[in-house]
Design a protein around this motif. Structure first.
Motif, mmCIF file in Angstrom:
data_model
loop_
_atom_site.group_PDB
_atom_site.id
_atom_site.type_symbol
_atom_site.label_atom_id
_atom_site.label_comp_id
_atom_site.label_asym_id
_atom_site.label_seq_id
_atom_site.Cartn_x
_atom_site.Cartn_y
_atom_site.Cartn_z
ATOM 1 N N GLY A 7 10.002 -6.673 41.022
ATOM 2 C CA GLY A 7 8.691 -6.038 41.184
ATOM 3 C C GLY A 7 7.642 -6.657 40.296
ATOM 4 O O GLY A 7 6.490 -6.820 40.698
ATOM 5 N N GLU A 8 8.022 -7.010 39.086
ATOM 6 C CA GLU A 8 7.084 -7.656 38.169
ATOM 7 C C GLU A 8 6.712 -9.059 38.647
ATOM 8 O O GLU A 8 5.563 -9.470 38.561
ATOM 9 C CB GLU A 8 7.679 -7.724 36.761
ATOM 10 N N ILE A 9 7.675 -9.777 39.163
ATOM 11 C CA ILE A 9 7.430 -11.130 39.660
ATOM 12 C C ILE A 9 6.456 -11.091 40.834
ATOM 13 O O ILE A 9 5.589 -11.947 40.965
ATOM 14 C CB ILE A 9 8.756 -11.803 40.090
ATOM 15 N N LEU A 10 6.584 -10.075 41.681
ATOM 16 C CA LEU A 10 5.813 -10.012 42.921
ATOM 17 C C LEU A 10 4.453 -9.356 42.780
ATOM 18 O O LEU A 10 3.796 -9.105 43.792
ATOM 19 C CB LEU A 10 6.625 -9.291 44.006
ATOM 20 N N LEU A 11 3.995 -9.110 41.581
ATOM 21 C CA LEU A 11 2.650 -8.567 41.431
ATOM 22 C C LEU A 11 1.647 -9.568 41.996
ATOM 23 O O LEU A 11 1.685 -10.750 41.661
ATOM 24 C CB LEU A 11 2.350 -8.288 39.958
ATOM 25 N N PRO A 12 0.739 -9.109 42.878
ATOM 26 C CA PRO A 12 -0.187 -10.047 43.527
ATOM 27 C C PRO A 12 -1.097 -10.797 42.563
ATOM 28 O O PRO A 12 -1.443 -11.937 42.811
ATOM 29 C CB PRO A 12 -1.007 -9.164 44.462
ATOM 30 N N GLY A 13 -1.490 -10.172 41.459
ATOM 31 C CA GLY A 13 -2.364 -10.841 40.494
ATOM 32 C C GLY A 13 -3.811 -10.870 40.942
ATOM 33 O O GLY A 13 -4.128 -10.662 42.108
ATOM 34 N N ALA A 48 7.249 -20.468 57.110
ATOM 35 C CA ALA A 48 6.210 -19.627 57.720
ATOM 36 C C ALA A 48 5.488 -18.824 56.641
ATOM 37 O O ALA A 48 4.258 -18.657 56.700
ATOM 38 C CB ALA A 48 6.822 -18.702 58.767
ATOM 39 N N ALA A 49 6.216 -18.355 55.636
ATOM 40 C CA ALA A 49 5.590 -17.624 54.519
ATOM 41 C C ALA A 49 4.633 -18.530 53.755
ATOM 42 O O ALA A 49 3.564 -18.090 53.308
ATOM 43 C CB ALA A 49 6.657 -17.069 53.585
ATOM 44 N N TYR A 50 5.007 -19.791 53.596
ATOM 45 C CA TYR A 50 4.134 -20.765 52.951
ATOM 46 C C TYR A 50 2.812 -20.861 53.708
ATOM 47 O O TYR A 50 1.733 -20.782 53.118
ATOM 48 C CB TYR A 50 4.849 -22.122 52.897
ATOM 49 N N TYR A 51 2.888 -21.019 55.018
ATOM 50 C CA TYR A 51 1.664 -21.121 55.816
ATOM 51 C C TYR A 51 0.875 -19.811 55.804
ATOM 52 O O TYR A 51 -0.361 -19.827 55.780
ATOM 53 C CB TYR A 51 1.976 -21.569 57.240
ATOM 54 N N LEU A 66 2.996 -13.198 48.396
ATOM 55 C CA LEU A 66 3.675 -14.422 48.843
ATOM 56 C C LEU A 66 3.504 -15.561 47.849
ATOM 57 O O LEU A 66 4.458 -16.296 47.572
ATOM 58 C CB LEU A 66 3.163 -14.830 50.228
ATOM 59 N N LEU A 67 2.300 -15.720 47.319
ATOM 60 C CA LEU A 67 2.084 -16.787 46.329
ATOM 61 C C LEU A 67 2.932 -16.560 45.084
ATOM 62 O O LEU A 67 3.467 -17.517 44.514
ATOM 63 C CB LEU A 67 0.604 -16.898 45.971
ATOM 64 N N ALA A 68 3.085 -15.304 44.671
ATOM 65 C CA ALA A 68 3.935 -15.011 43.508
ATOM 66 C C ALA A 68 5.383 -15.396 43.796
ATOM 67 O O ALA A 68 6.047 -16.040 42.971
ATOM 68 C CB ALA A 68 3.828 -13.533 43.140
ATOM 69 N N ALA A 69 5.882 -15.012 44.973
ATOM 70 C CA ALA A 69 7.264 -15.338 45.333
ATOM 71 C C ALA A 69 7.457 -16.845 45.496
ATOM 72 O O ALA A 69 8.449 -17.409 45.024
ATOM 73 C CB ALA A 69 7.652 -14.612 46.627
#
Length: 127
Positions: A7-13, A48-51, A66-69
């Motif tokens: 959850g911490e990693i996936l924070l949108p920022g 596809a997530a990259y795009y 997505l950018l965080a992941a």
């Protein structure tokens, strides 16, 4: 890897953080992807997530997740070193799976079409 850490990693920022992540992801995605291709069970979804993450029409929060992941995926240092054959990408897969669950439905057909083209062109060499 527990849910709190993911959850911490996936924070949108905030936008400046998203921009830093976007630059890292754009620079490192394809080289890392080519190394991980055989170890990631959902390579098409990952591309596809990259795009989707780079698509300016994707909602800001979704792009941020997505950018965080993807940034976690491309960074050389994480919970389990990617160099460990067989297990090196397991933590990355956990983070990506959580991200996909959080943004379900935002990766559109056009993102998959771009992924299919990139994969058919040699796993991103033309991407």
């Amino acid at each position: 890897m527990d849910d709190v850490k993911i959850g911490e990693i996936l924070l949108p920022g905030e936008e400046p953080e998203q921009e830093r992540r976007r630059q890292k992801v754009e620079k490192r995605f394809w080289p890392v992807f080519k190394r991980a291709f055989r170890q990631v069970p959902f390579s098409r979804d990952l591309v596809a997530a990259y795009y989707c993450a780079l698509d300016p029409t994707t909602p800001t929060r979704v792009r941020g997740i997505l950018l965080a992941a993807l940034a976690y995926f491309v960074l050389p240092f994480d919970a389990v070193p990617d160099m460990l054959v067989g297990i090196g990408f397991t933590d990355d897969i956990a983070v990506l799976t959580a991200a996909f669950a959080a943004i379900r439905g935002h990766i559109r057909g056009e993102h998959y079409q771009s992924a299919d083209r990139a994969l058919s062109d040699g796993a991103g060499e033309a991407g």
